[in-house]
Motif scaffolding. Sequence first.
Motif, PDB file in Angstrom:
ATOM      1  N   GLU A 202      21.298 -41.134 -19.263  1.00 34.32           N
ATOM      2  CA  GLU A 202      20.174 -41.916 -19.824  1.00 34.32           C
ATOM      3  C   GLU A 202      20.330 -43.412 -19.541  1.00 34.32           C
ATOM      4  O   GLU A 202      19.357 -44.092 -19.209  1.00 34.32           O
ATOM      5  N   GLN A 203      21.560 -43.913 -19.669  1.00 34.80           N
ATOM      6  CA  GLN A 203      21.772 -45.345 -19.359  1.00 34.80           C
ATOM      7  C   GLN A 203      21.405 -45.655 -17.907  1.00 34.80           C
ATOM      8  O   GLN A 203      20.805 -46.700 -17.623  1.00 34.80           O
ATOM      9  N   ILE A 204      21.763 -44.738 -17.021  1.00 31.05           N
ATOM     10  CA  ILE A 204      21.426 -44.945 -15.599  1.00 31.05           C
ATOM     11  C   ILE A 204      19.913 -44.866 -15.409  1.00 31.05           C
ATOM     12  O   ILE A 204      19.301 -45.716 -14.754  1.00 31.05           O
ATOM     13  N   ARG A 205      19.282 -43.875 -16.024  1.00 31.81           N
ATOM     14  CA  ARG A 205      17.830 -43.714 -15.860  1.00 31.81           C
ATOM     15  C   ARG A 205      17.097 -44.961 -16.364  1.00 31.81           C
ATOM     16  O   ARG A 205      16.127 -45.407 -15.746  1.00 31.81           O
ATOM     17  N   GLN A 206      17.638 -45.540 -17.429  1.00 33.51           N
ATOM     18  CA  GLN A 206      16.972 -46.725 -18.007  1.00 33.51           C
ATOM     19  C   GLN A 206      17.122 -47.974 -17.118  1.00 33.51           C
ATOM     20  O   GLN A 206      16.443 -48.975 -17.337  1.00 33.51           O
ATOM     21  N   CYS A 207      18.015 -47.882 -16.112  1.00 38.51           N
ATOM     22  CA  CYS A 207      18.122 -49.031 -15.183  1.00 38.51           C
ATOM     23  C   CYS A 207      16.816 -49.196 -14.420  1.00 38.51           C
ATOM     24  O   CYS A 207      16.466 -50.278 -13.959  1.00 38.51           O
ATOM     25  N   GLY A 208      16.110 -48.050 -14.225  1.00 40.96           N
ATOM     26  CA  GLY A 208      14.789 -48.115 -13.581  1.00 40.96           C
ATOM     27  C   GLY A 208      14.884 -48.247 -12.080  1.00 40.96           C
ATOM     28  O   GLY A 208      15.860 -48.769 -11.535  1.00 40.96           O
ATOM     29  N   GLY A 209      13.856 -47.705 -11.404  1.00 40.84           N
ATOM     30  CA  GLY A 209      13.795 -47.806  -9.943  1.00 40.84           C
ATOM     31  C   GLY A 209      14.237 -46.511  -9.269  1.00 40.84           C
ATOM     32  O   GLY A 209      14.880 -45.660  -9.886  1.00 40.84           O
ATOM     33  N   PRO A 210      13.962 -46.382  -7.971  1.00 39.06           N
ATOM     34  CA  PRO A 210      14.248 -45.130  -7.243  1.00 39.06           C
ATOM     35  C   PRO A 210      15.734 -44.808  -7.154  1.00 39.06           C
ATOM     36  O   PRO A 210      16.116 -43.640  -7.259  1.00 39.06           O
ATOM     37  N   VAL A 211      16.578 -45.811  -6.982  1.00 37.35           N
ATOM     38  CA  VAL A 211      18.022 -45.535  -6.903  1.00 37.35           C
ATOM     39  C   VAL A 211      18.516 -44.998  -8.243  1.00 37.35           C
ATOM     40  O   VAL A 211      19.220 -43.981  -8.296  1.00 37.35           O
ATOM     41  N   ALA A 212      18.104 -45.644  -9.326  1.00 34.29           N
ATOM     42  CA  ALA A 212      18.533 -45.206 -10.667  1.00 34.29           C
ATOM     43  C   ALA A 212      18.027 -43.805 -10.968  1.00 34.29           C
ATOM     44  O   ALA A 212      18.755 -42.954 -11.504  1.00 34.29           O
ATOM     45  N   GLU A 213      16.808 -43.521 -10.604  1.00 33.70           N
ATOM     46  CA  GLU A 213      16.221 -42.199 -10.874  1.00 33.70           C
ATOM     47  C   GLU A 213      16.989 -41.117 -10.113  1.00 33.70           C
ATOM     48  O   GLU A 213      17.368 -40.077 -10.661  1.00 33.70           O
ATOM     49  N   PHE A 214      17.277 -41.394  -8.843  1.00 34.05           N
ATOM     50  CA  PHE A 214      18.022 -40.442  -8.003  1.00 34.05           C
ATOM     51  C   PHE A 214      19.428 -40.244  -8.557  1.00 34.05           C
ATOM     52  O   PHE A 214      19.907 -39.120  -8.713  1.00 34.05           O
ATOM     53  N   ALA A 215      20.073 -41.349  -8.933  1.00 35.29           N
ATOM     54  CA  ALA A 215      21.442 -41.268  -9.467  1.00 35.29           C
ATOM     55  C   ALA A 215      21.461 -40.491 -10.781  1.00 35.29           C
ATOM     56  O   ALA A 215      22.352 -39.661 -11.021  1.00 35.29           O
ATOM     57  N   ALA A 216      20.461 -40.700 -11.617  1.00 34.48           N
ATOM     58  CA  ALA A 216      20.392 -39.985 -12.904  1.00 34.48           C
ATOM     59  C   ALA A 216      20.222 -38.483 -12.667  1.00 34.48           C
ATOM     60  O   ALA A 216      20.861 -37.659 -13.335  1.00 34.48           O
ATOM     61  N   GLU A 217      19.391 -38.124 -11.705  1.00 32.41           N
ATOM     62  CA  GLU A 217      19.179 -36.698 -11.393  1.00 32.41           C
ATOM     63  C   GLU A 217      20.467 -36.071 -10.873  1.00 32.41           C
ATOM     64  O   GLU A 217      20.842 -34.950 -11.251  1.00 32.41           O
ATOM     65  N   LEU A 218      21.175 -36.796  -9.998  1.00 34.92           N
ATOM     66  CA  LEU A 218      22.440 -36.270  -9.459  1.00 34.92           C
ATOM     67  C   LEU A 218      23.453 -36.055 -10.574  1.00 34.92           C
ATOM     68  O   LEU A 218      24.089 -35.003 -10.679  1.00 34.92           O
ATOM     69  N   LEU A 219      23.600 -37.064 -11.447  1.00 35.33           N
ATOM     70  CA  LEU A 219      24.601 -36.956 -12.512  1.00 35.33           C
ATOM     71  C   LEU A 219      24.207 -35.881 -13.510  1.00 35.33           C
ATOM     72  O   LEU A 219      25.056 -35.133 -14.015  1.00 35.33           O
ATOM     73  N   SER A 220      22.903 -35.739 -13.741  1.00 39.49           N
ATOM     74  CA  SER A 220      22.431 -34.706 -14.667  1.00 39.49           C
ATOM     75  C   SER A 220      22.842 -33.322 -14.159  1.00 39.49           C
ATOM     76  O   SER A 220      23.285 -32.463 -14.936  1.00 39.49           O
ATOM     77  N   PHE A 221      22.778 -33.128 -12.835  1.00 35.14           N
ATOM     78  CA  PHE A 221      23.230 -31.842 -12.265  1.00 35.14           C
ATOM     79  C   PHE A 221      24.747 -31.711 -12.398  1.00 35.14           C
ATOM     80  O   PHE A 221      25.267 -30.666 -12.778  1.00 35.14           O
ATOM     81  N   ALA A 222      25.450 -32.808 -12.117  1.00 31.73           N
ATOM     82  CA  ALA A 222      26.933 -32.753 -12.084  1.00 31.73           C
ATOM     83  C   ALA A 222      27.524 -32.429 -13.445  1.00 31.73           C
ATOM     84  O   ALA A 222      28.590 -31.821 -13.535  1.00 31.73           O
ATOM     85  N   ILE A 223      26.825 -32.802 -14.544  1.00 34.73           N
ATOM     86  CA  ILE A 223      27.431 -32.595 -15.880  1.00 34.73           C
ATOM     87  C   ILE A 223      27.052 -31.249 -16.476  1.00 34.73           C
ATOM     88  O   ILE A 223      27.553 -30.877 -17.541  1.00 34.73           O
ATOM     89  N   ARG A 224      26.190 -30.516 -15.771  1.00 32.69           N
ATOM     90  CA  ARG A 224      25.675 -29.269 -16.341  1.00 32.69           C
ATOM     91  C   ARG A 224      26.788 -28.281 -16.690  1.00 32.69           C
ATOM     92  O   ARG A 224      26.773 -27.626 -17.722  1.00 32.69           O
ATOM     93  N   ARG A 225      27.809 -28.204 -15.840  1.00 33.73           N
ATOM     94  CA  ARG A 225      28.817 -27.137 -15.999  1.00 33.73           C
ATOM     95  C   ARG A 225      29.713 -27.386 -17.212  1.00 33.73           C
ATOM     96  O   ARG A 225      29.961 -26.507 -18.007  1.00 33.73           O
TER      97      ARG A 225
END
Length: 327
Positions: A202-225
């Motif tokens: 969430e902190q990354i997503r709140q940075c805003g912008g395409p890089v932050a959005e992409f990074a948030a999606e990647l990390l969201s997948f990485a923490i799933r397990r």
Amino acid sequence: MMEGKKVVIDCDPGIDDCFALLLCMKHLDVAGIVAVGGNTDLQYTERNARLITELAGRPEIPVYAGYNLPLGRKVVRATDVHGNSGLGDVFVQEPIKKLESRHGVDYLIDTFMNRDDVALITLGPMTNVAQALLKEPRLATRIPGILSMAGSAFVGNDTAVAEFNISGDPEAAQIVLQSGIPIRMVGLNVLRQNRFTEKEVEQIRQCGGPVAEFAAELLSFAIRRYGYSNLCDASAVSWMIDPSIITKSVKVHMDVETKGELTRGMTVCDWRAFLSADPKEDLAHERQISHEEMGAKEGALNVELAMEMDSERMKQLLLDTIRSYGK
Ligand code: RIB
Ligand code: CA
């Protein structure tokens, strides 16, 4: 800060590789990126390297493809952690930027035979670096130093004792560790303390912008397990960006087990000089017996191994960096 230090990065993007590349492209002078087969096949790792340079607004950074398969006999992948594509399940457009036509190993040889101002970072199996050393042995005295995310003082992730970047190509890692090139290594023993969770997503997503959005999606997948990710590669490169992030490191003799039935891929460190004086403690984070007192028993201190780090400082560096890519 080592702002602007010139580096070549050999990596297998890979979710945490992407975070590492975002850090390096903002804080270091990235001369080139070489992709290796590791987390997933080379067709994806090289594509992902091209994609992240475009997303970061750095399409001028050349991306080369090295080897897909390890020197040894067994191919190890981490698609369970990074997804088949290496970018989790994030939908991406194919990058416009083209792959360089030269082989990544030839690029490594040419760069380090002809330049004195570049350092090497490895974030995946060391196949390309080993192949470059085999093809041009003089590289062993030309590469000024390697910063590696690899190995561990005492615990693995791919197996009980083997960390993935080593177990992905133990023969290659042994060639690099025995080359005499000064190596700084950040392994699982220290990285296991980093826990990026839903809070950081969430902190990354709140940075805003395409890089932050992409990074948030990647990390969201990485923490799933497990509910968290160590983001190993990003933490490793932070040592070069802000050296104060690694608060303790020790020089140690390290080799790689390549034949053990249970221990293939293990980084075997000689800890005899580090045994704590208190029998209830195992490993002291300071040498207890000097290298000289150890005499010939201890091999060359070929690796400076990170032992402690300031995780909060590293997290802040990552958040500030992602925010700096803008909205
Ligand atoms: O063990 C962690 C390492 O293996 C990281 O480099 C990750 O990207 C995987 O390659
Ligand atoms: Ca990696």
